[in-house]
Design an enzyme around this catalytic site. Structure first.
Site, PDB file in Angstrom:
ATOM      1  N   GLY A   1       1.330  -1.504  -0.013  1.00 46.45           N
ATOM      2  CA  GLY A   1      -0.226   0.348  -0.414  1.00 46.45           C
ATOM      3  C   GLY A   1       0.541   1.163   0.065  1.00 46.45           C
ATOM      4  N   ALA A   2       2.316   1.200  -0.359  1.00 45.86           N
ATOM      5  CA  ALA A   2       3.135   1.943  -0.424  1.00 45.86           C
ATOM      6  C   ALA A   2       2.193   3.605  -1.223  1.00 45.86           C
ATOM      7  CB  ALA A   2       4.584   1.484  -0.914  1.00 45.86           C
TER       8      ALA A   2
ATOM      9  N   GLY B   1      -0.075   4.960  -1.634  1.00 46.72           N
ATOM     10  CA  GLY B   1      -1.428   5.258   0.042  1.00 46.72           C
ATOM     11  C   GLY B   1      -0.960   6.089   0.878  1.00 46.72           C
ATOM     12  N   LYS B   2      -2.389   6.982   0.838  1.00 46.06           N
ATOM     13  CA  LYS B   2      -1.877   7.837   1.758  1.00 46.06           C
ATOM     14  C   LYS B   2      -1.021   7.536   3.254  1.00 46.06           C
ATOM     15  CE  LYS B   2      -6.308   8.650   1.982  1.00 46.06           C
ATOM     16  NZ  LYS B   2      -7.008   8.243   1.287  1.00 46.06           N
TER      17      LYS B   2
ATOM     18  N   GLY C   1      -1.939  -2.340   9.424  1.00 40.66           N
ATOM     19  CA  GLY C   1      -2.756  -1.480  10.180  1.00 40.66           C
ATOM     20  C   GLY C   1      -3.726  -1.457   9.386  1.00 40.66           C
TER      21      GLY C   1
ATOM     22  N   THR D   1      -7.674  -2.018   8.427  1.00 40.67           N
ATOM     23  CA  THR D   1      -8.582  -1.908   9.421  1.00 40.67           C
ATOM     24  C   THR D   1     -10.207  -2.537   8.086  1.00 40.67           C
ATOM     25  OG1 THR D   1      -9.871   0.063   8.430  1.00 40.67           O
ATOM     26  CG2 THR D   1      -8.908  -0.018  10.749  1.00 40.67           C
TER      27      THR D   1
ATOM     28  N   PRO E   1      -6.217  -1.517  14.959  1.00 42.52           N
ATOM     29  CA  PRO E   1      -6.840  -0.431  14.094  1.00 42.52           C
ATOM     30  C   PRO E   1      -6.240   0.467  14.695  1.00 42.52           C
ATOM     31  CG  PRO E   1      -7.803  -1.232  16.795  1.00 42.52           C
ATOM     32  CD  PRO E   1      -6.590  -2.140  16.529  1.00 42.52           C
TER      33      PRO E   1
ATOM     34  N   HIS F   1     -14.147   9.946   9.839  1.00 41.12           N
ATOM     35  CA  HIS F   1     -13.300  10.063   8.863  1.00 41.12           C
ATOM     36  C   HIS F   1     -13.555  10.489   7.398  1.00 41.12           C
ATOM     37  CE1 HIS F   1     -11.642   7.032  11.572  1.00 41.12           C
ATOM     38  NE2 HIS F   1     -10.520   6.951  11.193  1.00 41.12           N
TER      39      HIS F   1
ATOM     40  N   LYS G   1     -12.489   6.765   2.838  1.00 42.35           N
ATOM     41  CA  LYS G   1     -12.523   5.507   4.059  1.00 42.35           C
ATOM     42  C   LYS G   1     -13.936   4.319   4.003  1.00 42.35           C
ATOM     43  CE  LYS G   1     -12.617   4.006   9.141  1.00 42.35           C
ATOM     44  NZ  LYS G   1     -11.553   3.211   8.111  1.00 42.35           N
TER      45      LYS G   1
HETATM   46  P1  NAD Z   1      -5.611   4.847   0.688  1.00 47.78           P
HETATM   47  O1  NAD Z   1      -6.625   4.494  -0.047  1.00 47.78           O
HETATM   48  O2  NAD Z   1      -4.636   6.641   0.292  1.00 47.78           O
HETATM   49  O3  NAD Z   1      -4.219   4.100   0.418  1.00 47.78           O
HETATM   50  C1  NAD Z   1      -4.798   2.918  -0.034  1.00 47.78           C
HETATM   51  C2  NAD Z   1      -3.534   1.963  -1.313  1.00 47.78           C
HETATM   52  O4  NAD Z   1      -3.378   0.921  -0.960  1.00 47.78           O
HETATM   53  C3  NAD Z   1      -3.793   2.266  -2.180  1.00 47.78           C
HETATM   54  O5  NAD Z   1      -3.015   2.934  -2.853  1.00 47.78           O
HETATM   55  C4  NAD Z   1      -3.856   1.491  -3.329  1.00 47.78           C
HETATM   56  O6  NAD Z   1      -3.435   1.654  -4.372  1.00 47.78           O
HETATM   57  C5  NAD Z   1      -3.678   0.413  -2.213  1.00 47.78           C
HETATM   58  N1  NAD Z   1      -3.745  -1.716  -3.013  1.00 47.78           N
HETATM   59  C6  NAD Z   1      -5.172  -1.012  -2.771  1.00 47.78           C
HETATM   60  N2  NAD Z   1      -5.129  -2.360  -3.229  1.00 47.78           N
HETATM   61  C7  NAD Z   1      -4.198  -3.108  -3.328  1.00 47.78           C
HETATM   62  C8  NAD Z   1      -3.235  -4.294  -3.136  1.00 47.78           C
HETATM   63  N3  NAD Z   1      -4.161  -5.763  -3.781  1.00 47.78           N
HETATM   64  N4  NAD Z   1      -2.185  -4.476  -3.247  1.00 47.78           N
HETATM   65  C9  NAD Z   1      -1.473  -3.399  -3.138  1.00 47.78           C
HETATM   66  N5  NAD Z   1      -1.846  -1.957  -2.847  1.00 47.78           N
HETATM   67  C10 NAD Z   1      -3.251  -2.267  -2.459  1.00 47.78           C
HETATM   68  O7  NAD Z   1      -5.819   4.947   2.223  1.00 47.78           O
HETATM   69  P2  NAD Z   1      -5.352   4.956   3.917  1.00 47.78           P
HETATM   70  O8  NAD Z   1      -5.485   6.746   3.795  1.00 47.78           O
HETATM   71  O9  NAD Z   1      -3.835   5.234   3.604  1.00 47.78           O
HETATM   72  O10 NAD Z   1      -5.428   4.036   4.269  1.00 47.78           O
HETATM   73  C11 NAD Z   1      -5.065   2.584   4.032  1.00 47.78           C
HETATM   74  C12 NAD Z   1      -5.853   1.592   5.296  1.00 47.78           C
HETATM   75  O11 NAD Z   1      -4.926   1.908   6.974  1.00 47.78           O
HETATM   76  C13 NAD Z   1      -7.494   1.941   5.300  1.00 47.78           C
HETATM   77  O12 NAD Z   1      -7.614   0.803   5.578  1.00 47.78           O
HETATM   78  C14 NAD Z   1      -7.515   2.541   7.066  1.00 47.78           C
HETATM   79  O13 NAD Z   1      -8.236   2.745   7.862  1.00 47.78           O
HETATM   80  C15 NAD Z   1      -6.359   2.462   7.376  1.00 47.78           C
HETATM   81  N6  NAD Z   1      -6.054   3.098   8.874  1.00 47.78           N
HETATM   82  C16 NAD Z   1      -5.514   2.529   9.709  1.00 47.78           C
HETATM   83  C17 NAD Z   1      -4.760   3.016  10.591  1.00 47.78           C
HETATM   84  C18 NAD Z   1      -3.852   2.686  11.446  1.00 47.78           C
HETATM   85  O14 NAD Z   1      -3.957   3.774  12.842  1.00 47.78           O
HETATM   86  N7  NAD Z   1      -4.259   1.479  12.315  1.00 47.78           N
HETATM   87  C19 NAD Z   1      -4.922   4.947  10.524  1.00 47.78           C
HETATM   88  C20 NAD Z   1      -4.788   5.397   9.300  1.00 47.78           C
HETATM   89  C21 NAD Z   1      -5.673   3.945   8.078  1.00 47.78           C
END
Ligand code: NAD
Length: 266
Positions: free
Chosen positions: A11-12, A14-15, A100, A102, A127, A156, A160
């Site tokens: 998920g590199a 992503g945000k 991380g 969810t 979570p 959020h 999400k």
């Molecule tokens: P995001 O949408 O910005 O990033 C997700 C990334 O995953 C995207 O770049 C997407 O292209 C990639 N992705 C999707 N399917 C994939 C796959 N099969 N293989 C590889 N990459 C794939 O979301 P985000 O804001 O970065 O959040 C990601 C997750 O982290 C969510 O589930 C969010 O709820 C969770 N989160 C957890 C915490 C924590 O403290 N545990 C904090 C913030 C967010």
């Protein structure tokens, strides 16, 4: 020099992925050896995270990256639909995981725990990696001993996927250990607009708000005769998650099977 922890980040692009990459690259005892995502393929993860190129390109093939990059741990911040497949791929190859993402169900966690044990590869899932969120959950569980009537409001960003948030559900589960289930509110109450009262967790209600511009906010409200208590946590940017993630990355190799919740590592 101490041995570096070699990390494969899933998920590199992503945000969270970019924020965690920036954090990892700032730690002397950590090395980012692999980056996986389904977007930004071929981009350098150093540049994606706002720094200079480090020679690690984003790939869309997790299984190949696991084989190739010799990581000690996979860090996953992807999506609820992708995360179980990622966990299966990593654990089956004997690679410990810090997750991380969810949206994992109880059945998912049961399957993942069996895989972790069978492959002798620990799995850590939280979570919420923010310390203030962990404290908020702990204080809420304590308050519920005295004030069993409570509702959760979590806010959020509007991208999400899952609702309620993993943090809201985990908070409700922690409170559930301190409070007997019972239906809150008026016996014959009804909704003129379906959904207004939120999701029902053992008779308490969870409300999920989705708005652009928000990182993560959660408020747990408790009510009793003549008084109200509000316990609120705000994540104002994603920097708040890295110290907890770093702790899990440093501790993962000393864990066994499935360990859930940052509070277990504190
Ligand atoms: P995001 O949408 O910005 O990033 C997700 C990334 O995953 C995207 O770049 C997407 O292209 C990639 N992705 C999707 N399917 C994939 C796959 N099969 N293989 C590889 N990459 C794939 O979301 P985000 O804001 O970065 O959040 C990601 C997750 O982290 C969510 O589930 C969010 O709820 C969770 N989160 C957890 C915490 C924590 O403290 N545990 C904090 C913030 C967010």
């Amino acid at each position: 020099m101490t041995e570096q922890i070699k990390i494969l980040l899933n998920g590199a692009a992503g945000k969270m992925g970019r924020a965690m990459a920036a954090g990892i690259l700032g730690e002397a005892d950590m090395q980012l050896v692999g980056a996986v995502d389904r977007s930004c393929i071929g981009c350098d993860i150093g540049e994606l995270s706002g720094g200079v190129a480090i020679g690690v390109k984003v790939s869309d093939d997790l299984a190949a990256s696991v084989k190739r990059c010799g990581a000690d741990v996979m860090l996953d911040f992807t999506t609820p639909e992708a995360v179980m497949r990622n966990i299966r791929t990593a654990l089956s190859a004997g690679l410990p995981c810090v997750v991380g993402t969810t949206g994992l169900t109880a059945a998912d966690l049961e399957e993942a725990e069996a895989l972790a044990l069978a492959n002798d590869a620990p799995l850590f899932v939280a979570p919420n990696f923010a310390l203030t969120a962990v404290l908020m959950m702990r204080f809420a569980a304590e308050a519920a001993k005295y004030f069993p009537h409570y509702e959760i409001i979590e806010i959020h960003n509007d991208r999400k996927m899952d609702a309620p948030s993993g943090t809201a559900l985990y908070t409700a589960q922690m409170i559930g250990r301190e409070r007997e289930p019972f239906a809150q509110g008026a016996l014959n109450s009804f909704e003129t607009l379906p959904g207004c009262r939120g999701g029902d967790y053992q008779g308490a209600r969870i409300h999920s708000v989705r708005l652009p511009g928000v990182v993560a906010i959660q408020e747990v409200l408790f009510g009793g005769p003549g008084q109200m208590l509000s316990i609120r946590q705000d994540s104002t940017n994603r920097d708040c998650f890295f110290p907890g993630v770093a702790l899990a990355l440093r501790r993962i190799r000393s864990l066994h099977g499935l360990v859930q919740g940052l509070e277990k590592l504190l």
